[in-house]
Scaffold this motif. Structure first.
Motif, short mmCIF file in Angstrom:
data_model
loop_
_atom_site.label_atom_id
_atom_site.label_comp_id
_atom_site.label_asym_id
_atom_site.label_seq_id
_atom_site.Cartn_x
_atom_site.Cartn_y
_atom_site.Cartn_z
N ALA A 58 72.93 -8.03 -64.91
CA ALA A 58 73.60 -9.11 -65.64
C ALA A 58 75.06 -9.27 -65.21
O ALA A 58 75.56 -10.38 -65.05
CB ALA A 58 73.53 -8.82 -67.14
N VAL A 59 75.74 -8.15 -64.98
CA VAL A 59 77.14 -8.19 -64.56
C VAL A 59 77.26 -8.69 -63.12
O VAL A 59 78.15 -9.48 -62.78
CB VAL A 59 77.79 -6.79 -64.70
CG1 VAL A 59 79.16 -6.76 -64.04
CG2 VAL A 59 77.90 -6.41 -66.18
N PHE A 60 76.35 -8.22 -62.26
CA PHE A 60 76.39 -8.62 -60.84
C PHE A 60 76.19 -10.12 -60.72
O PHE A 60 76.87 -10.80 -59.95
CB PHE A 60 75.31 -7.86 -60.06
CG PHE A 60 75.49 -7.90 -58.59
CD1 PHE A 60 74.65 -8.65 -57.79
CD2 PHE A 60 76.50 -7.17 -57.98
CE1 PHE A 60 74.80 -8.68 -56.41
CE2 PHE A 60 76.67 -7.21 -56.61
CZ PHE A 60 75.82 -7.96 -55.82
N GLY A 61 75.25 -10.64 -61.48
CA GLY A 61 75.08 -12.09 -61.55
C GLY A 61 74.22 -12.69 -60.46
O GLY A 61 74.07 -12.14 -59.37
N ARG A 62 73.67 -13.85 -60.77
CA ARG A 62 72.74 -14.52 -59.86
C ARG A 62 73.43 -15.01 -58.60
O ARG A 62 72.92 -14.84 -57.50
CB ARG A 62 72.11 -15.70 -60.59
CG ARG A 62 71.03 -16.43 -59.79
CD ARG A 62 70.34 -17.47 -60.66
NE ARG A 62 69.27 -18.12 -59.92
CZ ARG A 62 69.43 -19.22 -59.20
NH1 ARG A 62 70.64 -19.76 -59.10
NH2 ARG A 62 68.41 -19.76 -58.56
N LYS B 227 74.33 -14.62 -52.66
CA LYS B 227 75.18 -14.51 -51.48
C LYS B 227 74.77 -13.30 -50.63
O LYS B 227 74.69 -13.39 -49.41
CB LYS B 227 76.64 -14.39 -51.90
CG LYS B 227 77.24 -15.69 -52.43
CD LYS B 227 78.68 -15.50 -52.84
CE LYS B 227 79.26 -16.79 -53.41
NZ LYS B 227 80.67 -16.62 -53.87
N VAL B 228 74.54 -12.18 -51.30
CA VAL B 228 74.10 -10.98 -50.58
C VAL B 228 72.74 -11.22 -49.95
O VAL B 228 72.49 -10.86 -48.80
CB VAL B 228 74.05 -9.77 -51.53
CG1 VAL B 228 73.45 -8.55 -50.83
CG2 VAL B 228 75.45 -9.43 -52.03
N SER C 157 62.19 1.52 -62.06
CA SER C 157 63.66 1.49 -62.11
C SER C 157 64.18 0.13 -61.65
O SER C 157 65.03 -0.47 -62.31
CB SER C 157 64.24 2.59 -61.21
OG SER C 157 63.89 3.87 -61.70
N LEU C 158 63.67 -0.37 -60.52
CA LEU C 158 64.20 -1.59 -59.92
C LEU C 158 63.95 -2.83 -60.75
O LEU C 158 64.75 -3.77 -60.72
CB LEU C 158 63.61 -1.76 -58.51
CG LEU C 158 63.88 -0.62 -57.52
CD1 LEU C 158 63.23 -0.93 -56.18
CD2 LEU C 158 65.39 -0.41 -57.34
N ILE C 159 62.83 -2.87 -61.49
CA ILE C 159 62.46 -4.10 -62.19
C ILE C 159 63.49 -4.49 -63.24
O ILE C 159 63.59 -5.67 -63.62
CB ILE C 159 61.07 -3.94 -62.84
CG1 ILE C 159 60.54 -5.29 -63.34
CG2 ILE C 159 61.11 -2.93 -63.97
CD1 ILE C 159 60.40 -6.34 -62.26
N SER C 160 64.28 -3.54 -63.71
CA SER C 160 65.28 -3.85 -64.74
C SER C 160 66.41 -4.72 -64.19
O SER C 160 67.06 -5.44 -64.96
CB SER C 160 65.87 -2.56 -65.31
OG SER C 160 64.86 -1.77 -65.90
N ILE C 161 66.66 -4.65 -62.88
CA ILE C 161 67.77 -5.40 -62.30
C ILE C 161 67.53 -6.91 -62.33
O ILE C 161 68.37 -7.66 -62.82
CB ILE C 161 68.08 -4.89 -60.88
CG1 ILE C 161 68.53 -3.43 -60.95
CG2 ILE C 161 69.15 -5.76 -60.22
CD1 ILE C 161 68.77 -2.78 -59.61
N GLY D 274 67.91 -8.29 -65.72
CA GLY D 274 69.30 -8.52 -66.10
C GLY D 274 69.87 -9.76 -65.46
O GLY D 274 70.59 -10.53 -66.11
N ILE D 275 69.56 -9.96 -64.19
CA ILE D 275 70.05 -11.15 -63.47
C ILE D 275 69.55 -12.43 -64.14
O ILE D 275 70.29 -13.39 -64.32
CB ILE D 275 69.61 -11.11 -61.99
CG1 ILE D 275 70.35 -9.98 -61.25
CG2 ILE D 275 69.86 -12.45 -61.32
CD1 ILE D 275 69.89 -9.78 -59.83
N GLU D 276 68.27 -12.42 -64.52
CA GLU D 276 67.68 -13.60 -65.15
C GLU D 276 67.98 -13.67 -66.65
O GLU D 276 67.55 -14.61 -67.32
CB GLU D 276 66.15 -13.58 -64.94
CG GLU D 276 65.73 -13.74 -63.50
CD GLU D 276 66.21 -15.06 -62.91
OE1 GLU D 276 66.11 -16.10 -63.60
OE2 GLU D 276 66.71 -15.05 -61.77
#
Length: 211
Positions: A82-86, A91-92, A130-134, A137-139
């Motif tokens: 969520a903090v990193f953002g969509r 961009k990455v 673990s990864l699915i939580s990221i 958060g983004i969405e």
């Protein structure tokens, strides 16, 4: 504990933490496992059951604390997404080879349709849990839904391994053997998928250049 001196490495460390801190120690280790997947829950959870069989805490306490640890770890990764953002993530992503923003758009659309299933069943798949939580958060998946699904999936997964470790006692490592086979099957499937993806993407790029 009569077998404590026989346990070394991660197993010995985990049992030591759980004996010193009790149920909260088991929860703390599982929270760390979410953040650092190389700490295998397939080993930690049966050990929590084994430690419960020695009277350090109850099996119900082991399940409750490890499930709480799973939720805390997942929430930390959700917050990271969520903090990193969509936009930053896009961009990455755009700088990575062999992928396009179109791929990301399709992934986001898939997550929008099947996000709840991915969160629930993802808790039972090594590494993926673990990864699915990221992306959740983004969405910005609604937090109550994310916590509810994470709790339900983790409760099932954790209960199976904790109870197995409790029932097997000092033979807890038998659970690890079967879990290791399952994890290898999952990893092979992932490798095959990645291989197929890379080959198909390279061929597509070659066709686009030729056209």
């Amino acid at each position: 504990m009569s077998t404590q001196t026989e346990l070394t490495g991660v197993a010995g460390w985990a049992v030591d933490v759980m004996e010193r801190l009790g149920g909260p120690g088991a929860g703390l280790i599982i929270a760390a496992e979410n953040l650092f997947p190389p700490l295998p829950s397939e080993v930690i959870l049966p050990l929590a059951g084994f430690t419960a069989s020695q009277g350090t805490f109850t099996v119900a306490g082991a399940i409750a604390w490890t499930t709480a640890g799973s939720v805390v770890g997942a929430l930390l990764l959700y917050t990271l997404g969520a903090v990193f953002g969509r936009e930053r993530f896009r961009k990455v992503w755009g700088m990575l080879p062999l992928v396009t923003l179109e791929d990301l758009d399709k992934t986001e659309a898939w997550f929008e349709r099947h996000g709840t299933k991915a969160i629930f069943f993802g808790r039972m798949i090594p590494i993926f849990r673990s990864l699915i939580s990221i992306p959740a958060g983004i969405e910005r998946m609604p937090l109550p839904i994310f916590v509810g699904l994470t709790t339900a999936g983790s409760l099932i997964w954790n209960s199976l391994f904790v109870v197995a470790g409790y029932q097997l006692g000092e033979n807890w490592h038998v659970v690890e053997q079967y879990a290791d086979v399952f994890q290898k099957i999952v990893l092979v499937a992932v490798v095959l998928f990645v291989g197929w993806f890379v080959v198909s993407r390279v061929r597509r790029m070659q066709r686009d250049r030729a056209a």
